[in-house]
Design a protein around this motif. Structure first.
Motif, PDB file in Angstrom:
ATOM      1  N   VAL A 171      51.487  38.473  35.418  1.00 35.72           N
ATOM      2  CA  VAL A 171      51.634  37.994  36.790  1.00 35.72           C
ATOM      3  C   VAL A 171      52.890  37.140  36.916  1.00 35.72           C
ATOM      4  O   VAL A 171      53.181  36.328  36.046  1.00 35.72           O
ATOM      5  N   GLY A 172      53.644  37.322  38.005  1.00 35.69           N
ATOM      6  CA  GLY A 172      54.906  36.599  38.155  1.00 35.69           C
ATOM      7  C   GLY A 172      54.771  35.206  38.726  1.00 35.69           C
ATOM      8  O   GLY A 172      55.623  34.358  38.509  1.00 35.69           O
ATOM      9  N   ASP A 173      53.704  34.958  39.494  1.00 33.72           N
ATOM     10  CA  ASP A 173      53.570  33.678  40.206  1.00 33.72           C
ATOM     11  C   ASP A 173      52.259  33.001  39.818  1.00 33.72           C
ATOM     12  O   ASP A 173      51.190  33.381  40.291  1.00 33.72           O
ATOM     13  N   ILE A 174      52.368  32.033  38.931  1.00 32.96           N
ATOM     14  CA  ILE A 174      51.202  31.327  38.399  1.00 32.96           C
ATOM     15  C   ILE A 174      51.412  29.825  38.574  1.00 32.96           C
ATOM     16  O   ILE A 174      52.499  29.320  38.326  1.00 32.96           O
ATOM     17  N   VAL A 175      50.364  29.124  38.997  1.00 31.56           N
ATOM     18  CA  VAL A 175      50.379  27.664  38.970  1.00 31.56           C
ATOM     19  C   VAL A 175      49.284  27.222  38.004  1.00 31.56           C
ATOM     20  O   VAL A 175      48.161  27.730  38.059  1.00 31.56           O
ATOM     21  N   TYR A 176      49.628  26.326  37.094  1.00 32.58           N
ATOM     22  CA  TYR A 176      48.645  25.751  36.182  1.00 32.58           C
ATOM     23  C   TYR A 176      48.386  24.316  36.613  1.00 32.58           C
ATOM     24  O   TYR A 176      49.331  23.568  36.882  1.00 32.58           O
ATOM     25  N   LEU A 177      47.121  23.927  36.704  1.00 32.31           N
ATOM     26  CA  LEU A 177      46.780  22.546  37.047  1.00 32.31           C
ATOM     27  C   LEU A 177      46.133  21.868  35.849  1.00 32.31           C
ATOM     28  O   LEU A 177      45.110  22.331  35.351  1.00 32.31           O
ATOM     29  N   THR A 178      46.731  20.776  35.381  1.00 37.23           N
ATOM     30  CA  THR A 178      46.098  20.011  34.311  1.00 37.23           C
ATOM     31  C   THR A 178      44.913  19.270  34.896  1.00 37.23           C
ATOM     32  O   THR A 178      44.949  18.815  36.037  1.00 37.23           O
ATOM     33  N   GLY A 179      43.866  19.144  34.126  1.00 35.16           N
ATOM     34  CA  GLY A 179      42.707  18.368  34.557  1.00 35.16           C
ATOM     35  C   GLY A 179      42.430  17.313  33.527  1.00 35.16           C
ATOM     36  O   GLY A 179      41.617  17.492  32.638  1.00 35.16           O
ATOM     37  N   GLU A 180      43.161  16.221  33.627  1.00 36.99           N
ATOM     38  CA  GLU A 180      42.942  15.091  32.719  1.00 36.99           C
ATOM     39  C   GLU A 180      42.690  13.891  33.623  1.00 36.99           C
ATOM     40  O   GLU A 180      42.181  14.065  34.720  1.00 36.99           O
ATOM     41  N   ILE A 181      43.029  12.703  33.155  1.00 42.77           N
ATOM     42  CA  ILE A 181      42.985  11.550  34.057  1.00 42.77           C
ATOM     43  C   ILE A 181      43.959  11.812  35.206  1.00 42.77           C
ATOM     44  O   ILE A 181      43.659  11.567  36.366  1.00 42.77           O
ATOM     45  N   GLY A 182      45.092  12.342  34.873  1.00 41.93           N
ATOM     46  CA  GLY A 182      46.050  12.766  35.892  1.00 41.93           C
ATOM     47  C   GLY A 182      45.905  14.254  36.180  1.00 41.93           C
ATOM     48  O   GLY A 182      45.325  14.997  35.391  1.00 41.93           O
ATOM     49  N   VAL A 183      46.428  14.659  37.332  1.00 42.69           N
ATOM     50  CA  VAL A 183      46.450  16.082  37.684  1.00 42.69           C
ATOM     51  C   VAL A 183      47.916  16.456  37.941  1.00 42.69           C
ATOM     52  O   VAL A 183      48.569  15.836  38.777  1.00 42.69           O
ATOM     53  N   GLY A 184      48.427  17.402  37.191  1.00 39.40           N
ATOM     54  CA  GLY A 184      49.818  17.843  37.366  1.00 39.40           C
ATOM     55  C   GLY A 184      49.852  19.350  37.447  1.00 39.40           C
ATOM     56  O   GLY A 184      48.904  20.019  37.033  1.00 39.40           O
ATOM     57  N   ALA A 185      50.952  19.881  37.970  1.00 38.09           N
ATOM     58  CA  ALA A 185      51.071  21.337  38.102  1.00 38.09           C
ATOM     59  C   ALA A 185      52.311  21.840  37.391  1.00 38.09           C
ATOM     60  O   ALA A 185      53.348  21.180  37.377  1.00 38.09           O
ATOM     61  N   GLY A 186      52.171  23.013  36.786  1.00 40.92           N
ATOM     62  CA  GLY A 186      53.321  23.767  36.286  1.00 40.92           C
ATOM     63  C   GLY A 186      53.468  24.982  37.177  1.00 40.92           C
ATOM     64  O   GLY A 186      52.490  25.678  37.443  1.00 40.92           O
ATOM     65  N   PRO A 234      50.923  31.514  45.066  1.00 42.00           N
ATOM     66  CA  PRO A 234      50.812  32.105  43.727  1.00 42.00           C
ATOM     67  C   PRO A 234      49.724  33.174  43.702  1.00 42.00           C
ATOM     68  O   PRO A 234      48.837  33.188  44.546  1.00 42.00           O
ATOM     69  N   GLN A 235      49.824  34.086  42.723  1.00 40.33           N
ATOM     70  CA  GLN A 235      48.736  35.052  42.550  1.00 40.33           C
ATOM     71  C   GLN A 235      47.524  34.400  41.898  1.00 40.33           C
ATOM     72  O   GLN A 235      46.398  34.770  42.179  1.00 40.33           O
ATOM     73  N   VAL A 236      47.795  33.443  41.022  1.00 41.21           N
ATOM     74  CA  VAL A 236      46.714  32.780  40.296  1.00 41.21           C
ATOM     75  C   VAL A 236      46.985  31.282  40.199  1.00 41.21           C
ATOM     76  O   VAL A 236      48.114  30.875  39.939  1.00 41.21           O
ATOM     77  N   VAL A 237      45.933  30.480  40.418  1.00 42.66           N
ATOM     78  CA  VAL A 237      45.973  29.066  40.060  1.00 42.66           C
ATOM     79  C   VAL A 237      44.984  28.893  38.917  1.00 42.66           C
ATOM     80  O   VAL A 237      43.801  29.220  39.055  1.00 42.66           O
ATOM     81  N   VAL A 238      45.490  28.421  37.773  1.00 40.71           N
ATOM     82  CA  VAL A 238      44.664  28.277  36.577  1.00 40.71           C
ATOM     83  C   VAL A 238      44.313  26.798  36.400  1.00 40.71           C
ATOM     84  O   VAL A 238      45.205  25.951  36.376  1.00 40.71           O
ATOM     85  N   LEU A 239      43.009  26.515  36.291  1.00 43.65           N
ATOM     86  CA  LEU A 239      42.563  25.137  36.081  1.00 43.65           C
ATOM     87  C   LEU A 239      42.421  24.874  34.594  1.00 43.65           C
ATOM     88  O   LEU A 239      41.739  25.623  33.893  1.00 43.65           O
ATOM     89  N   GLY A 240      43.045  23.801  34.113  1.00 43.62           N
ATOM     90  CA  GLY A 240      42.987  23.493  32.691  1.00 43.62           C
ATOM     91  C   GLY A 240      42.242  22.205  32.410  1.00 43.62           C
ATOM     92  O   GLY A 240      41.577  21.642  33.284  1.00 43.62           O
ATOM     93  N   GLY A 241      42.357  21.740  31.173  1.00 43.91           N
ATOM     94  CA  GLY A 241      41.787  20.459  30.747  1.00 43.91           C
ATOM     95  C   GLY A 241      40.288  20.382  30.991  1.00 43.91           C
ATOM     96  O   GLY A 241      39.566  21.344  30.718  1.00 43.91           O
TER      97      GLY A 241
END
Lengths: 403, 403
Positions: free
Chosen positions: A217-232, A334-341
């Motif tokens: 996929v060409g358009d991905i956003v990753y969201l960190t799920g820690e104390i902070g929330v950030g995006a790649g 984006p095509q996908v937003v991926v939730l992490g942490g």
């Protein structure tokens, strides 16, 4: 002056060869085992060129021959596969309560994956550098014993990192203007390979793009799920960093002006409503930031047991998260937003509410096609991405020198 | 299969030549008048190659010789400049109350710029297509009289446009699923050049990138200021459209849940607080959407006269706008956010409040380097960008056939 940032670049025959080496390497990475004829047929390069490129890549121990094919029509062909085993790319992540280290070979095979608890929030940046360097040294020793050539080392940090590798602000670590790349290079006594520092969400996005199930996929956003929330943010297949490299700072998107106070001094930021701190404030108000994993496990236990207060809190966090994701969906499509942490562990309770809000608040029909999913890469995503960043530069044609 | 979206592409010698033609064309565009030796020195291409490329470009009437240099050390050299005068790129914009048409030659010189009032909000999509086609035909006739070869025609529309040129939703025009590219191609009887449709904010961003004072900047966001507010996002020098092409839908970013109702049914969206409608609701509650320009002029008159109610309303709109821009700055970290449309006329009153909010709500220090400025391209930005999109494809190496 020609505008080197935006314009087409002049090409010459050396560029052509570097590009084609990268094309062949990437093709074999995705299609191994395959023959020279397969490469020629799929890439459009002629057979003589492919033979010459493959010889070069075998020389550098990036490819190797695996014997003859058997189940094929016609003459048996010598099959090729990715080698790269003599190389190692090292990724580390420093966060509020842990440091992780990952090493992978050129094929992306994990050589080691270590995790240490680490009082990141309580330590000074000097102590943090020392702890990161100590772990890095242990990884380097291991690679040395295995006779691997280290391609480089990248450290993921939850904060604003400028192009020089200086951490401008990492609020959850209490850092400001820490020259982490420089300090670490010194601590490792100029190791002779690149030492890079990057934002954790950026690197986790790279990991998802390379190793995750949405890799094509060409358009991905990753969201960190820690104390902070950030995006790649990956658009059109590449990480997009913005003018000064500070893109993806989504933790302070205002969600609810009447919401709880955020550590940034404002009220109702995404992070204050949907970060791990927001959940813990309700479920474990006495928790220190030193060890968050047991706290998350406790939340999972209570949610599984159907604790109504915990379920309500997770639903609320999921809704706030969905509102933030809707902003990203409207702006970036984006095509996908991926939730992490920690979101991964809490997926069953957070995701439904988040998806509902995303769908409700998207301007485009059907959320503009944006899927919201949990990461399958686990807590190690940022460290894995830190290593992936080094593989990316090989893939784009900057090959290691002939051994 | 090799991943064609994200991987490096195989290069061959035809690609090399196309790339180098584009490099030379672009160099002359930016540095004319210049000599073949200048091109060789700055691009790193050898002189024989440059001579051959220049000959080809002169053949296609993309470059021409302008005589000998005089004020130079050494032998006088034949100077080159962009020609491209036999070509025309046509851009149109359809909006709530007007249609504009622009034609430019390959050097970006404006050949014509027309503006018609148009009851876009009241017309059916069929009437709109007829009106757009009528204006397009007049432009084509003019180009025909001037013996120019039309490279293509692009129409800018305030709404979601998919890759096929179908307008999925244009709420302020009342359109849904209008195959504008197809309908227009039919209305123009298959004119033999590409007919494209794109989002207005995307195209205005292209115009800023090509013609604006921030042309060299890689990360630009353009904000339309009409009844709707939309964004065009340029990152790393290219328009970024997202997975389905719907990126930049910023009009419905939630700014104030207690704010006025938006046409989307929710409350306190950016558009409801900072769009032209929000300002007119206060200053001219009886205004129809048919002719907005006189209304904007009246607001400017009152603001100049120091009308306290109008000043308060503009300050309020500016603050809401700044909150929206802060979200974009945090997510995208652009070097510049350019305000277009009616914001340009209202700059003196809207911009200070907007800048204050941007600075207050940015996570990165000094707003992450994001400057907030008014467009210098005026109301015609989207139409100009519609034409620029056609020039961009020339610049990236898809040259018109030899005449």
């Amino acid at each position: 002056m020609i505008n080197t940032q935006t314009g087409p670049q002049p090409a010459d025959f050396a560029d052509v060869r570097a590009t084609n080496l990268a094309v062949v390497l990437r093709f074999v990475r995705q299609n191994a085992p395959c023959s020279r004829a397969d490469i020629a047929a799929s890439t459009g390069l002629n057979k003589a060129t492919v033979s010459s490129l493959v010889a070069d890549l075998i020389d550098r121990r990036l490819l190797r021959e695996t014997g003859l094919s058997e189940n094929r029509v016609g003459r048996p062909a010598t099959m090729l596969t990715l080698d790269g085993s003599p190389y190692a790319a090292i990724g580390l992540e420093a966060n509020v309560d842990y440091i992780t280290a990952v090493a992978v070979d050129l094929a992306g095979t994990e050589l080691l994956s270590w995790r240490r608890t680490f009082p990141g929030a309580a330590a000074t940046s000097g102590q943090a550098v020392a702890a990161i360097a100590a772990l890095a040294r242990r990884v380097l020793n291991r690679m040395d014993k295995e006779a691997r050539q280290v391609l480089g080392l990248t450290v993921a940090v939850p904060g604003l990192v400028d192009v020089s590798g200086t951490v401008r602000i990492a609020p959850n670590l209490g850092w400001r203007d820490v020259d982490l790349a420089g300090d670490l290079t010194k601590a490792l006594r100029d190791p002779g390979f690149p030492v890079l520092v990057d934002n954790d969400a950026n690197l986790a996005a790279l990991a998802e793009h390379r190793f995750g199930p949405h890799g094509g996929v060409g358009d991905i956003v990753y969201l960190t799920g820690e104390i902070g929330v950030g995006a790649g943010v990956i658009m059109d297949g590449r990480l997009r960093r913005g003018g000064l490299g500070f893109a993806g700072e989504v933790g302070h998107i205002p969600i609810d002006p009447g919401g709880p106070e955020c550590r940034c001094g404002r009220r109702g930021c995404l992070e204050a409503l949907a970060g791990l701190g927001a959940v813990l404030r309700h479920t474990a108000p006495d928790a220190t930031l030193a060890e968050l994993e047991p706290e998350v496990e406790e939340i999972v236990r209570l949610a599984r047991a159907g604790d109504p207060a915990v379920l309500a809190i997770l639903d609320q966090a999921g809704r706030a998260l969905g509102k933030g994701v809707a902003v990203l969906a409207n702006v970036l499509n984006p095509q996908v937003v991926v939730l992490g942490g920690y979101y991964v562990a809490l997926t069953p309770w957070v995701l439904p509410a988040a998806r509902e809000e995303l769908s409700r608040l998207s301007f485009a029909p059907e959320a503009g096609g944006t899927e919201l999913v949990a990461s399958t890469l686990g807590y190690g995503a940022a460290a894995l991405g830190a290593a992936a960043r080094l593989l990316d530069s090989i893939d784009s044609g900057r090959l290691p020198a002939t051994g």
